[in-house]
Design a protein around this motif. Structure first.
Motif, mmCIF file in Angstrom:
data_model
loop_
_atom_site.group_PDB
_atom_site.id
_atom_site.type_symbol
_atom_site.label_atom_id
_atom_site.label_comp_id
_atom_site.label_asym_id
_atom_site.label_seq_id
_atom_site.Cartn_x
_atom_site.Cartn_y
_atom_site.Cartn_z
ATOM 1 N N THR A 120 38.798 36.028 -12.262
ATOM 2 C CA THR A 120 38.670 34.573 -12.321
ATOM 3 C C THR A 120 37.940 34.012 -11.107
ATOM 4 O OG1 THR A 120 40.630 34.348 -13.704
ATOM 5 C CG2 THR A 120 39.960 32.415 -12.464
ATOM 6 N N ALA A 123 34.336 34.295 -11.875
ATOM 7 C CA ALA A 123 33.997 33.384 -12.971
ATOM 8 C C ALA A 123 34.026 31.927 -12.510
ATOM 9 C CB ALA A 123 34.972 33.588 -14.132
ATOM 10 N N ARG A 127 30.879 29.149 -12.581
ATOM 11 C CA ARG A 127 30.866 27.840 -13.244
ATOM 12 C C ARG A 127 30.753 26.685 -12.245
ATOM 13 N NH1 ARG A 127 34.423 30.896 -16.347
ATOM 14 N NH2 ARG A 127 33.997 30.898 -18.577
ATOM 15 N N LEU A 207 36.450 32.372 -23.181
ATOM 16 C CA LEU A 207 35.899 33.671 -22.816
ATOM 17 C C LEU A 207 36.397 34.792 -23.732
ATOM 18 C CD1 LEU A 207 34.008 34.480 -20.379
ATOM 19 C CD2 LEU A 207 36.062 35.367 -19.276
ATOM 20 N N LYS A 278 33.590 38.764 -21.699
ATOM 21 C CA LYS A 278 33.765 39.722 -20.602
ATOM 22 C C LYS A 278 35.248 39.931 -20.378
ATOM 23 C CE LYS A 278 29.668 39.191 -17.620
ATOM 24 N NZ LYS A 278 28.964 38.062 -18.239
#
Length: 373
Positions: A120, A123, A127, A207, A278
């Motif tokens: 995370t 990720a 973003r 996701l 992913k």
């Protein structure tokens, strides 16, 4: 050792791993102190040497939202001093590694910090670039860094250019707790004798591509009778339910919600679908494999390190619904092939991802941090 564990309590793989690692450490005689804003969802029974310290919300007119980050820092300092903790293990850099660093400045002494990346953090920066500097600082501020897959370690270095070692310590399974033990009554309640059971487990975030699960299942039902069992909940659930109804599948889908213990459901499943965009690791796949459930999933992220194509499941490109449905039908319609993959799945889970191996590695890592502090 006295270990402080910082993790999220929400439904997801990182919380599961944090709790299971803590339990195994406690069984080895270490004291484990969970410091969380909410109780981790699998921390649901008493175990000796396991403690929970909940971060309380603080309501003050000055703050438009409760300052959970500062309250977590305060709780870390409080628990560290009261119980004389030896080290902290932060699952995620944001906010937990950052909280641990600040607690080290605010407290009587600065404890070694192990930070485990679950995906995370990378990720989040992908973003929201505004988090880059804070996340990178938090990753570098700790004593040691680990990642749950080789792919995630490489991706972290690519994104943050840390220039320091990131040790790969895989997620794990207790093969004695997770093994196939089918309940005929449960299977009968969810499917007919001639129907295959397809299962998906996730936090239903975009996701995870759960709508792809529905599309794949629809194509499967055109060739053979089947039922779909959806375990979990999250922001994608309304869209998933709408798609199920649109496809006319409402009588073939069971919504089980969030489940603390999924072994009974996995034990009656014939196939697990994990078509995520992913997966940093894919803990749901490993839990299924331990229960002899072949996996059809995405050839992306860290999942190929868990699901060996042709050994315990089959992989395709993310979003390739037609190919995944074809692979699923190949497995479900061929008992010999299904049996081979089922046995391979169990063998991989039992040998490569056995809890004893990876828990021992974490324990060695903890001791090495203490020697350097």
């Amino acid at each position: 050792m006295k270990i402080g564990v910082l993790c999220h309590g929400a439904y997801g793989g990182s919380g599961v791993v944090a709790v299971e690692l803590g339990r195994h450490m406690a069984r080895k005689g270490h004291q484990v102190h969970f410091i969380c804003t909410e109780k981790p969802f699998r921390l649901n029974r008493f175990e000796p040497n396991v403690y929970l310290h909940q971060v309380e919300a603080y309501d003050y007119p000055l703050f438009t939202v409760p300052p959970y980050f500062l309250m977590e820092v305060n709780k870390i300092v409080e628990v560290s001093q009261a119980f004389k903790l030896d080290l902290l293990h932060a699952h995620y850099a944001i906010p937990h590694a950052a909280s641990a660093f600040l607690a080290g400045l605010a407290g009587e002494n600065r404890l070694p910090v192990v930070t485990t990346l679950h995906g995370t953090d990378v990720a989040l920066v992908g973003r929201h670039r505004d988090f880059y500097a804070t996340t990178r600082f938090s990753l570098l501020a700790g004593s040691r860094l680990t990642a749950v897959s080789g792919w995630l370690a490489a991706e972290t270095e690519r994104v943050f250019q840390l220039g320091c070692p990131i040790e790969v310590i895989y997620n794990f399974i207790n093969p004695e707790e997770y093994r196939r033990n089918s309940d005929p009554a449960l299977r009968k309640a969810l499917a007919g004798e001639d129907e295959k059971i397809i299962i998906h487990i996730s936090n239903f975030r975009p996701l995870k591509r759960v709508e792809d699960v529905v599309h794949i299942f629809y194509l499967i039902t055109r060739a053979l009778p089947a039922r779909l069992v959806l375990v979990g909940d999250g922001p994608a659930m309304p869209a998933v339910k709408a798609l199920v109804n649109e496809c006319g599948l409402e009588n073939m889908v069971h919504y089980m919600g969030v489940q603390d213990y999924v072994q009974p459901l996995l034990s009656i499943a014939d196939l697990l679908l994990l078509p995520s965009e992913k997966e940093s690791f894919g803990l749901a796949a490993l839990e299924g494999m331990a229960c002899e459930v072949p996996v059809v999933g995405s050839r992306s992220g860290g999942l190929p390190e868990v699901v060996s194509h042709g050994e315990c499941g089959l992989l395709a490109a993310p979003g390739d619904v037609d190919e995944m449905s074809r692979l699923a039908l190949d497995i479900l319609s061929n008992p010999v092939w299904h049996n081979k993959l089922s046995r391979g799945a169990r063998d991989v889970a039992e040998t490569r991802f056995n809890a004893a191996r990876w828990v021992n590695r974490y324990e060695q890592l903890y001791y090495s941090c203490l020697k350097k502090s």
